[in-house]
Design a protein around this motif. Structure first.
Motif, PDB file in Angstrom:
ATOM      1  N   UNK A 242       0.713  -1.397  -0.299  1.00  0.00           N
ATOM      2  CA  UNK A 242       0.259  -0.066   0.178  1.00  0.00           C
ATOM      3  C   UNK A 242       0.907   0.963   0.092  1.00  0.00           C
ATOM      4  N   UNK A 243       2.158   1.387   0.885  1.00  0.00           N
ATOM      5  CA  UNK A 243       2.543   2.403   0.741  1.00  0.00           C
ATOM      6  C   UNK A 243       3.384   2.942  -0.586  1.00  0.00           C
ATOM      7  N   UNK A 244       4.177   1.530  -1.058  1.00  0.00           N
ATOM      8  CA  UNK A 244       4.211   2.217  -2.379  1.00  0.00           C
ATOM      9  C   UNK A 244       4.165   2.043  -3.838  1.00  0.00           C
ATOM     10  N   UNK A 245       2.536   0.874  -3.764  1.00  0.00           N
ATOM     11  CA  UNK A 245       1.753   1.587  -4.580  1.00  0.00           C
ATOM     12  C   UNK A 245       2.265   0.432  -5.506  1.00  0.00           C
ATOM     13  N   UNK A 246       3.066  -0.526  -5.378  1.00  0.00           N
ATOM     14  CA  UNK A 246       3.770  -2.044  -6.183  1.00  0.00           C
ATOM     15  C   UNK A 246       4.521  -1.443  -6.472  1.00  0.00           C
ATOM     16  N   UNK A 247       5.418   0.039  -6.658  1.00  0.00           N
ATOM     17  CA  UNK A 247       6.014   0.459  -7.902  1.00  0.00           C
ATOM     18  C   UNK A 247       7.435  -0.236  -7.321  1.00  0.00           C
ATOM     19  N   UNK A 248       8.473  -0.682  -7.974  1.00  0.00           N
ATOM     20  CA  UNK A 248      10.107  -1.230  -7.430  1.00  0.00           C
ATOM     21  C   UNK A 248      11.189  -0.428  -6.298  1.00  0.00           C
ATOM     22  N   UNK A 249      11.175   1.188  -7.155  1.00  0.00           N
ATOM     23  CA  UNK A 249      11.535   1.492  -6.479  1.00  0.00           C
ATOM     24  C   UNK A 249      11.027   2.658  -5.375  1.00  0.00           C
ATOM     25  N   UNK A 250       9.922   3.004  -5.819  1.00  0.00           N
ATOM     26  CA  UNK A 250       9.672   3.166  -4.293  1.00  0.00           C
ATOM     27  C   UNK A 250       9.711   2.234  -3.046  1.00  0.00           C
ATOM     28  N   UNK A 251       9.011   0.337  -3.602  1.00  0.00           N
ATOM     29  CA  UNK A 251       9.660  -0.156  -2.698  1.00  0.00           C
ATOM     30  C   UNK A 251      10.884  -0.354  -1.899  1.00  0.00           C
ATOM     31  N   UNK A 252      12.047  -0.223  -2.969  1.00  0.00           N
ATOM     32  CA  UNK A 252      12.782  -0.254  -2.020  1.00  0.00           C
ATOM     33  C   UNK A 252      14.008   1.150  -1.173  1.00  0.00           C
ATOM     34  N   UNK A 253      12.992   2.384  -1.629  1.00  0.00           N
ATOM     35  CA  UNK A 253      13.110   3.333  -0.406  1.00  0.00           C
ATOM     36  C   UNK A 253      12.744   3.306   0.842  1.00  0.00           C
ATOM     37  N   UNK A 254      10.589   2.700   0.452  1.00  0.00           N
ATOM     38  CA  UNK A 254      10.107   2.665   1.717  1.00  0.00           C
ATOM     39  C   UNK A 254      10.871   1.765   2.902  1.00  0.00           C
ATOM     40  N   UNK A 255      11.588   0.909   2.530  1.00  0.00           N
ATOM     41  CA  UNK A 255      12.589  -0.567   3.070  1.00  0.00           C
ATOM     42  C   UNK A 255      13.754  -0.014   4.196  1.00  0.00           C
ATOM     43  N   UNK A 256      14.314   1.121   2.608  1.00  0.00           N
ATOM     44  CA  UNK A 256      15.179   1.809   3.295  1.00  0.00           C
ATOM     45  C   UNK A 256      15.408   2.558   4.626  1.00  0.00           C
ATOM     46  N   UNK A 257      14.489   3.052   4.318  1.00  0.00           N
ATOM     47  CA  UNK A 257      13.979   4.229   5.163  1.00  0.00           C
ATOM     48  C   UNK A 257      13.219   3.832   6.298  1.00  0.00           C
TER      49      UNK A 257
END
Length: 301
Positions: A242-257
């Protein structure tokens, strides 16, 4: 050493927060389905025989879905080399489309990466004839052009010129071409009958909330130097998707943070509370003191 993380990450478990943050921020190659799909198709095009009408490919997907990651990795594994005679051999030519309406910019960028250091000829036709010669000398087998969607904002005359350049360059060089960008790329290609027939479409979709997404998350977490193992349950995956909306780059940034927050608060594993839905928020810092600049005082006269 934790058995579920890669050795490079395991070696940093007792390092400083700054060192761990630096490692977390690095690019990492995770072979997602989109990554594998793109690279397999590129390899097929690179190995294709030279023919009058070579196969071409349009790779289309939302920003951050993984196009550039896969294309760059493919090109990086085929770097330019010098022949015994000193000639530059560029098997895969990888460039970006210019941000401003100027097709000569594209030609100049391609020529530069093919080792051409002189000023380009003044005439447009001479420029692209030179480019074909350079592609032949460099034994180029694949041309990749990214960020093509920028053309959508160009004047119509420039777009028509682009259509002509791509048709001519494909015919004369006999080198397969890959054009990549967001959905506007399809509109640009469909604006010319010949290009519409020549370009295969590879349309990439965001992650679905399924086992494949959970597998990607699990694989990426193995690259993060956290001392405790993150529990990847259904609620964790749902919140992350839900946070990343299924976008790979956003998923990575969310996990990094989230990993940085987990290090700072001592949890040493990512929990649901660490996952921020707004990935545009500034990432946490290590809290290192900043050195203030000293200003010179003016002398009173």
């Amino acid at each position: 050493m934790r058995p579920n993380i890669i050795p490079q990450a395991a070696r940093l478990l007792n390092a400083s927060n700054a060192a761990r943050f630096s490692f977390i921020e690095r690019d990492k190659v995770i072979e997602t389905p989109n990554f594998t799909l793109i690279q397999n198709r590129l390899a097929e095009l690179e190995a294709h025989h030279r023919v009058i009408r070579p196969p071409n490919l349009a790779i289309v997907g939302e920003s951050g879905i993984g196009k550039t990651h896969a294309l760059t990795d493919f090109a990086d594994h085929r770097p330019p080399r010098r022949s015994a005679e000193g000639r530059l051999k560029v098997r895969v030519l990888h460039v970006q489309y210019p941000p401003l309406p100027d097709n000569r910019w594209l030609a100049g960028s391609m020529a530069s990466k093919l080792g051409y250091q002189l000023a380009l000829p003044r005439g447009e036709m001479a420029v692209f004839e030179l480019l074909v010669d350079l592609l032949e000398d460099a034994s180029t087998r694949l041309i990749i052009v990214e960020e093509l969607n920028q053309l959508a904002e160009w004047p119509r005359s420039e777009v028509r010129e682009f259509h002509g350049i791509i048709r001519w360059l494909s015919n004369e060089s006999k080198v397969p071409m890959v054009l990549s960008g967001t959905e506007e790329v399809l509109d640009l290609i469909d604006g010319d009958v010949q290009l519409r027939r020549r370009f295969e479409r590879l349309i990439l979709s965001p992650w679905k909330l399924d086992e494949a997404f959970a597998g990607f998350v699990s694989g990426y977490l193995q690259t993060i130097p956290l001392r405790n193992e993150t529990v990847i349950d259904r609620s964790f995956i749902e919140r992350l998707h839900e946070a990343a909306e299924g976008i790979t780059d956003t998923t990575v940034k969310v996990l990094q943070n989230a990993a940085k927050h987990a290090i700072l608060d001592g949890a040493e594993k990512i929990e649901a509370r660490h996952i921020q839905k707004d990935a545009t928020q500034p990432p946490p810092s290590t809290g290192k003191r900043q050195v203030a600049r000293r200003t010179k005082r003016r002398r009173l006269r």
